[in-house]
Design a protein around this motif. Sequence first.
Motif, short mmCIF file in Angstrom:
data_model
loop_
_atom_site.label_atom_id
_atom_site.label_comp_id
_atom_site.label_asym_id
_atom_site.label_seq_id
_atom_site.Cartn_x
_atom_site.Cartn_y
_atom_site.Cartn_z
N THR A 123 0.83 -1.21 0.00
CA THR A 123 0.00 0.00 0.00
C THR A 123 0.86 1.26 0.00
N THR A 124 1.94 1.24 0.80
CA THR A 124 2.84 2.39 0.85
C THR A 124 3.47 2.64 -0.52
N TYR A 125 3.86 1.57 -1.20
CA TYR A 125 4.47 1.71 -2.52
C TYR A 125 3.50 2.37 -3.49
N VAL A 126 2.25 1.94 -3.46
CA VAL A 126 1.25 2.51 -4.37
C VAL A 126 0.99 3.97 -4.02
N THR A 136 -6.88 2.81 -7.67
CA THR A 136 -6.24 1.77 -6.86
C THR A 136 -7.28 0.74 -6.47
N ILE A 137 -6.99 -0.53 -6.73
CA ILE A 137 -7.92 -1.62 -6.44
C ILE A 137 -7.30 -2.50 -5.36
N ASP A 138 -7.89 -2.47 -4.18
CA ASP A 138 -7.35 -3.17 -3.01
C ASP A 138 -8.52 -3.77 -2.24
N LEU A 139 -8.53 -5.07 -2.05
CA LEU A 139 -9.65 -5.77 -1.44
C LEU A 139 -9.98 -5.24 -0.05
N ASP A 140 -8.96 -5.02 0.77
CA ASP A 140 -9.22 -4.57 2.13
C ASP A 140 -9.75 -3.14 2.17
N ALA A 141 -9.26 -2.30 1.27
CA ALA A 141 -9.77 -0.93 1.20
C ALA A 141 -11.24 -0.94 0.78
N LEU A 142 -11.60 -1.83 -0.13
CA LEU A 142 -12.99 -1.95 -0.54
C LEU A 142 -13.85 -2.45 0.61
N ALA A 143 -13.34 -3.40 1.38
CA ALA A 143 -14.10 -3.91 2.53
C ALA A 143 -14.36 -2.79 3.55
N ARG A 144 -13.36 -1.94 3.76
CA ARG A 144 -13.54 -0.83 4.71
C ARG A 144 -14.56 0.18 4.19
N LEU A 172 -14.33 -3.57 -10.57
CA LEU A 172 -13.32 -2.57 -10.87
C LEU A 172 -12.28 -3.11 -11.83
N LEU A 173 -11.85 -4.36 -11.62
CA LEU A 173 -10.88 -4.96 -12.54
C LEU A 173 -11.47 -5.06 -13.94
N GLY A 174 -12.77 -5.40 -14.02
CA GLY A 174 -13.41 -5.49 -15.32
C GLY A 174 -13.52 -4.14 -16.01
N SER A 175 -13.67 -3.08 -15.21
CA SER A 175 -13.81 -1.74 -15.79
C SER A 175 -12.52 -1.24 -16.41
N LEU A 176 -11.38 -1.83 -16.06
CA LEU A 176 -10.10 -1.35 -16.58
C LEU A 176 -10.02 -1.46 -18.11
N SER A 177 -10.72 -2.42 -18.67
CA SER A 177 -10.67 -2.59 -20.13
C SER A 177 -11.44 -1.49 -20.86
N ARG A 178 -12.21 -0.68 -20.10
CA ARG A 178 -13.03 0.36 -20.73
C ARG A 178 -12.52 1.77 -20.44
N LEU A 179 -11.51 1.90 -19.61
CA LEU A 179 -11.02 3.23 -19.24
C LEU A 179 -10.13 3.81 -20.34
N LYS A 180 -10.04 5.12 -20.37
CA LYS A 180 -9.29 5.79 -21.43
C LYS A 180 -8.16 6.68 -20.92
N ARG A 181 -8.11 6.91 -19.61
CA ARG A 181 -7.07 7.81 -19.09
C ARG A 181 -6.65 7.37 -17.69
N GLY A 182 -5.46 7.84 -17.30
CA GLY A 182 -4.95 7.53 -15.98
C GLY A 182 -4.17 6.23 -15.93
N ASN A 183 -3.81 5.83 -14.73
CA ASN A 183 -3.11 4.58 -14.48
C ASN A 183 -3.87 3.79 -13.42
N ALA A 184 -3.61 2.49 -13.36
CA ALA A 184 -4.28 1.65 -12.38
C ALA A 184 -3.26 0.87 -11.57
N TRP A 185 -3.59 0.62 -10.32
CA TRP A 185 -2.75 -0.13 -9.39
C TRP A 185 -3.62 -1.20 -8.74
N PHE A 186 -3.19 -2.44 -8.83
CA PHE A 186 -3.95 -3.56 -8.27
C PHE A 186 -3.09 -4.22 -7.20
N ILE A 187 -3.56 -4.16 -5.95
CA ILE A 187 -2.84 -4.76 -4.83
C ILE A 187 -3.42 -6.14 -4.54
N VAL A 188 -2.58 -7.16 -4.62
CA VAL A 188 -3.03 -8.53 -4.39
C VAL A 188 -1.86 -9.32 -3.82
#
Length: 261
Positions: A123-126, A136-144, A172-188
């Motif tokens: 998380t700190t790295y991201v 940013t896609i993070d399971l625990d952040a979504l749970a909170r 959210l992971l599925g939506s990445l294929s439809r986005l047009k700008r920005g960057n994504a970070w997936f924590i797993v």
Amino acid sequence: MITGFQSNPVPKPKGEQGNEHLRKRGRAGMAQRKRRLQAEPLCRHCAVQGLTTPSTVPDHIIPLKDGGTDDDTNIQCLCEQCHAIKTAIEAAQGTGASNHPDWLRPSAIPLTIVCGPPCAGKTTYVEQNAKPGDITIDLDALARKIDPSYRQWEGMLEGALLNSAIRARNELLGSLSRLKRGNAWFIVSAPTQAERNWWQDHLCGNTHLIDPGADECKRRAIQRGTPNAVKGIDEWHRRARQQWQPKGKAQTFTEQGRVVW
């Protein structure tokens, strides 16, 4: 019990097909979407939690398929994450969410898949590398966000909360294929190279493994006041030495509750 986002659709009468036919499409739909986002530029769900997040999705409070109307009174503008959470809760019908959904498609924007054991610094790295507007896609952040009472490493992420969090993550992971700008970070956590390869094959992007070693992770866990994380660290390194196969439905525990998938 999920105490955050709630969805209470009106049950459809038997045989009713919902109101999907009311949805505007084409230029009319695009103009309507733009107008609604301009009218409510900040995410309504985030605002309730004291957060300021730009809205990106006009959402039907009661889904059209469940008999909701396409009137402005049935619209709330949400951010991408909050919309994914609401959609996930609406989709949950007692069945387990898929940990590794085969329907995922490659991300249309630059994606970094950040992997590693608990307390490794993912998380700190991201946080240090993500730019404003990145997702940013993070399971625990979504749970909170779904249940503000959830606390990392103070219990198990399980049951309805786990199911909804995984569904939201998958949305959210599925939506990445439809986005047009920005960057994504997936924590797993992804302790094995085979699992990291699986995520990369489906989502593309780059994988970044952070593992300062079990001793250092445990030191951080104790220092942070989360001694329960020590078992999760041992479990991650144990699984890193095992063979891996994609799991279907959600398991009882996540990284925060002993078992790491």
